[in-house]
Design a protein around this motif. Structure first.
Motif, PDB file in Angstrom:
ATOM      1  N   ILE A   1     -53.709  11.315  41.919  1.00 38.59           N
ATOM      2  CA  ILE A   1     -53.999  11.093  40.493  1.00 38.59           C
ATOM      3  C   ILE A   1     -54.059   9.592  40.240  1.00 38.59           C
ATOM      4  O   ILE A   1     -53.129   8.849  40.558  1.00 38.59           O
ATOM      5  CB  ILE A   1     -52.928  11.752  39.600  1.00 38.59           C
ATOM      6  N   HIS A   2     -55.175   9.134  39.717  1.00 37.51           N
ATOM      7  CA  HIS A   2     -55.328   7.740  39.276  1.00 37.51           C
ATOM      8  C   HIS A   2     -55.470   7.766  37.762  1.00 37.51           C
ATOM      9  O   HIS A   2     -55.533   8.826  37.150  1.00 37.51           O
ATOM     10  CB  HIS A   2     -56.571   7.102  39.904  1.00 37.51           C
ATOM     11  N   SER A   3     -55.567   6.581  37.173  1.00 36.00           N
ATOM     12  CA  SER A   3     -55.729   6.537  35.731  1.00 36.00           C
ATOM     13  C   SER A   3     -56.657   5.383  35.360  1.00 36.00           C
ATOM     14  O   SER A   3     -56.357   4.231  35.644  1.00 36.00           O
ATOM     15  CB  SER A   3     -54.346   6.360  35.094  1.00 36.00           C
TER      16      SER A   3
ATOM     17  N   TYR B   1     -58.894  -1.059  35.155  1.00 34.90           N
ATOM     18  CA  TYR B   1     -57.722  -1.042  36.043  1.00 34.90           C
ATOM     19  C   TYR B   1     -57.374   0.402  36.383  1.00 34.90           C
ATOM     20  O   TYR B   1     -57.785   1.335  35.696  1.00 34.90           O
ATOM     21  CB  TYR B   1     -56.491  -1.617  35.338  1.00 34.90           C
ATOM     22  N   CYS B   2     -56.545   0.559  37.428  1.00 36.19           N
ATOM     23  CA  CYS B   2     -55.876   1.834  37.649  1.00 36.19           C
ATOM     24  C   CYS B   2     -54.487   1.674  37.042  1.00 36.19           C
ATOM     25  O   CYS B   2     -53.792   0.700  37.315  1.00 36.19           O
ATOM     26  CB  CYS B   2     -55.757   2.175  39.126  1.00 36.19           C
ATOM     27  N   ASN B   3     -54.100   2.606  36.176  1.00 36.97           N
ATOM     28  CA  ASN B   3     -52.806   2.462  35.502  1.00 36.97           C
ATOM     29  C   ASN B   3     -51.857   3.581  35.884  1.00 36.97           C
ATOM     30  O   ASN B   3     -51.088   4.062  35.075  1.00 36.97           O
ATOM     31  CB  ASN B   3     -53.019   2.436  33.981  1.00 36.97           C
ATOM     32  N   ASN B   4     -51.951   4.028  37.124  1.00 35.11           N
ATOM     33  CA  ASN B   4     -51.044   5.047  37.607  1.00 35.11           C
ATOM     34  C   ASN B   4     -50.693   4.648  39.041  1.00 35.11           C
ATOM     35  O   ASN B   4     -51.595   4.581  39.877  1.00 35.11           O
ATOM     36  CB  ASN B   4     -51.759   6.412  37.600  1.00 35.11           C
ATOM     37  N   ILE B   5     -49.419   4.349  39.282  1.00 37.01           N
ATOM     38  CA  ILE B   5     -49.054   3.831  40.606  1.00 37.01           C
ATOM     39  C   ILE B   5     -49.466   4.844  41.667  1.00 37.01           C
ATOM     40  O   ILE B   5     -48.907   5.921  41.761  1.00 37.01           O
ATOM     41  CB  ILE B   5     -47.561   3.493  40.665  1.00 37.01           C
ATOM     42  N   CYS B   6     -50.500   4.494  42.445  1.00 35.29           N
ATOM     43  CA  CYS B   6     -51.132   5.486  43.305  1.00 35.29           C
ATOM     44  C   CYS B   6     -50.972   5.137  44.787  1.00 35.29           C
ATOM     45  O   CYS B   6     -51.508   5.823  45.639  1.00 35.29           O
ATOM     46  CB  CYS B   6     -52.614   5.607  42.944  1.00 35.29           C
ATOM     47  N   GLY B   7     -50.234   4.075  45.091  1.00 30.45           N
ATOM     48  CA  GLY B   7     -50.022   3.730  46.492  1.00 30.45           C
ATOM     49  C   GLY B   7     -49.880   2.234  46.665  1.00 30.45           C
ATOM     50  O   GLY B   7     -49.802   1.483  45.691  1.00 30.45           O
TER      51      GLY B   7
ATOM     52  N   ALA C   1     -51.765  -0.385  47.572  1.00 31.26           N
ATOM     53  CA  ALA C   1     -52.666  -1.408  47.031  1.00 31.26           C
ATOM     54  C   ALA C   1     -53.110  -1.080  45.604  1.00 31.26           C
ATOM     55  O   ALA C   1     -54.152  -1.530  45.148  1.00 31.26           O
ATOM     56  CB  ALA C   1     -53.876  -1.585  47.939  1.00 31.26           C
ATOM     57  N   HIS C   2     -52.297  -0.284  44.915  1.00 30.66           N
ATOM     58  CA  HIS C   2     -52.619   0.111  43.526  1.00 30.66           C
ATOM     59  C   HIS C   2     -52.897  -1.105  42.645  1.00 30.66           C
ATOM     60  O   HIS C   2     -53.826  -1.104  41.838  1.00 30.66           O
ATOM     61  CB  HIS C   2     -51.453   0.933  42.974  1.00 30.66           C
ATOM     62  N   PHE C   3     -52.078  -2.148  42.825  1.00 32.22           N
ATOM     63  CA  PHE C   3     -52.184  -3.351  41.978  1.00 32.22           C
ATOM     64  C   PHE C   3     -53.579  -3.963  42.021  1.00 32.22           C
ATOM     65  O   PHE C   3     -53.997  -4.646  41.103  1.00 32.22           O
ATOM     66  CB  PHE C   3     -51.139  -4.389  42.414  1.00 32.22           C
ATOM     67  N   ASN C   4     -54.294  -3.736  43.097  1.00 33.00           N
ATOM     68  CA  ASN C   4     -55.582  -4.384  43.290  1.00 33.00           C
ATOM     69  C   ASN C   4     -56.762  -3.459  42.997  1.00 33.00           C
ATOM     70  O   ASN C   4     -57.902  -3.776  43.295  1.00 33.00           O
ATOM     71  CB  ASN C   4     -55.667  -4.906  44.729  1.00 33.00           C
ATOM     72  N   MET C   5     -56.455  -2.301  42.414  1.00 34.82           N
ATOM     73  CA  MET C   5     -57.511  -1.306  42.199  1.00 34.82           C
ATOM     74  C   MET C   5     -58.173  -1.586  40.855  1.00 34.82           C
ATOM     75  O   MET C   5     -57.744  -1.100  39.825  1.00 34.82           O
ATOM     76  CB  MET C   5     -56.885   0.087  42.227  1.00 34.82           C
ATOM     77  N   GLN C   6     -59.196  -2.425  40.865  1.00 35.54           N
ATOM     78  CA  GLN C   6     -59.834  -2.790  39.606  1.00 35.54           C
ATOM     79  C   GLN C   6     -61.323  -3.072  39.803  1.00 35.54           C
ATOM     80  O   GLN C   6     -61.775  -3.236  40.932  1.00 35.54           O
ATOM     81  CB  GLN C   6     -59.138  -4.000  38.994  1.00 35.54           C
TER      82      GLN C   6
HETATM   83 CU   LIG Z   1     -55.097   4.242  41.511  1.00 35.36          CU
END
Ligand SMILES: [Cu+2]
Length: 413
Positions: free
Chosen positions: A302-304, A349-355, A357-362
């Motif tokens: 699940i991403h956001s 952005y992705c606003n759901n901690i998904c793993g 490298a989540h911080f860089n998912m943009q």
């Molecule tokens: Cu994500």
């Protein structure tokens, strides 16, 4: 895990030691022959003063947060979408009502606690009941809260409850660990069908067309034959279970692809040819003032999808499509000027901690005028363009071997 256990243990031991300290106090009182429950006048005065301090402390926190965050602009950035402005107004109205209630009630509460503290000889006035008063403090807050709830529901329905009609731009946001892929509906204004069984290196969204079906059938069939060959070659026991599992998976996938191929024979999957896929690392472009319909999918967890400036926030859930519609109101260039920041960019952005490298998912978003958008769009290759060139270059063997089975030319736009 260990940290949690240690933390819980520390809290437990602290509670036990506080309990022990209190019982020591009790014992001392008993030794001194003093009644522990008797509260002295100085204790009462101290408590009354602390009540006044609570009033001061509460006001201090209120005004600190007000100036630091509300006035200081540390809440969400300025809204750049139609519904975003409405949401911000709702938030301001809620803040004002809550602030008035807080600032009025607190002085009464704490000052009365101070003024009417226990004093020797003071007698409490017994005031049993007053219907009028009860009505006033029940009915007024009830009306205010109902008003807020209905106002909020209206904004909610306006934002999420309506289908976007008319001239809209449909864009898919596809989330996977750890990047975004965007897909524009193209000239037919409809996104082509997709299925997870169709995902491969050349088709990361699993888009279905006659060509992708053919390539994927070959891919899976080759893998299945490899597994079958290994199974026929007397594998060692430890490998057997794994190979059997793989075979079941490939059989299942082939079954699904065959189903899609049958469907394709009845009515060709042609909606995807004009779709425009923006690979991870690219830019999403939207024309200002145009209704945008986002359709979100996820490949893995699940991403956001979160675009703070547009007040857009929606989960991307594997196995289903979620939607969100909005109308951008301020172009990137206007926002740069408004903020006096030439480096400003709208970002998804992705606003759901998904793993990890989540911080860089943009992904960068550009809002521009209709003409600028059209100019940009013309430069983007369609899915048909990209898919027709890539397999020929990168996997000639696969396409050659199947060319005999599909001699019939495939519809192209
Ligand atoms: Cu994500």
């Amino acid at each position: 895990m260990i940290v949690t256990i240690l933390f819980s243990l520390v809290i437990l031991l602290t509670l036990i030691s506080v309990g022990k300290l209190l019982s020591i106090g009790e014992l001392i009182n008993r030794v001194r022959n003093r009644e522990s429950y008797k509260i002295t006048e100085s204790e009462n005065n101290w408590n009354a003063l602390l009540a006044l301090f609570m009033l001061f402390f509460g006001y201090l926190i209120y005004f600190y947060f007000h100036f630091e965050y509300v006035e200081g602009g540390k809440l969400l950035p300025g809204a750049a979408s139609v519904h975003g402005e409405a949401i911000d107004k709702l938030q301001t109205v809620s803040f004002v009502i809550i602030s008035i209630a807080y600032l009025l009630v607190q002085p009464i509460l704490w000052f009365f606690a101070f003024k009417y503290r226990y004093k020797e000889g003071n007698k409490a006035y017994h005031y049993a009941h007053n219907n009028k008063l009860e009505m006033v403090w029940t009915v007024i807050p009830a009306i205010v809260f109902c008003g807020l709830i209905f106002y909020g529901l209206k904004i909610w329905n306006d934002t999420l409850g309506k289908e976007i009609e008319g001239d809209k731009l449909t864009v898919e946001l596809y989330a996977k660990q750890f990047d975004w892929t965007a897909r524009y509906a193209g000239k037919d204004k409809e996104l082509g069908d997709a299925n997870y069984t169709m995902i491969n290196d050349l088709n990361s969204l699993g888009i279905i067309t006659s060509e992708t079906l053919e390539v994927q059938f070959e891919n899976i069939n080759t893998k299945r034959n490899e597994v079958l060959a290994k199974l026929n070659n007397f594998p060692i026991k430890s490998e057997l279970a794994e190979l059997k599992k793989e075979l079941t998976q490939y059989n299942h996938q082939l079954q699904m692809i065959n189903g899609l191929i049958k469907k394709n024979e009845e009515a060709k999957f042609i909606k995807a040819y004009d779709d425009i896929v923006i690979a991870p690392g690219g830019e999403i472009h939207f024309p200002v003032g145009k209704p945008i319909e986002l359709k979100m999918r996820s490949q893995d967890v699940i991403h956001s999808a979160y675009m703070p400036h547009f007040r857009v926030h929606m989960y991307c859930v594997p196995g289903m499509t979620t939607t969100f519609g909005f109308i951008p109101t301020i172009t990137s260039a206007e926002m740069k000027e408004k903020l006096n920041n030439p480096a400003f960019d709208y970002v998804l952005y992705c606003n759901n901690i998904c793993g990890a490298a989540h911080f860089n998912m943009q992904m960068k978003i550009v809002i521009e005028t209709e003409e600028e958008y059209e100019r940009w769009l013309k430069k983007q290759p369609t899915f048909a363009d990209s898919f027709n060139t890539k397999p020929a270059e990168e996997a000639p063997a696969a396409t050659d071997s199947t060319s005999t089975t599909t001699s019939e030319p495939v519809a192209k736009l």
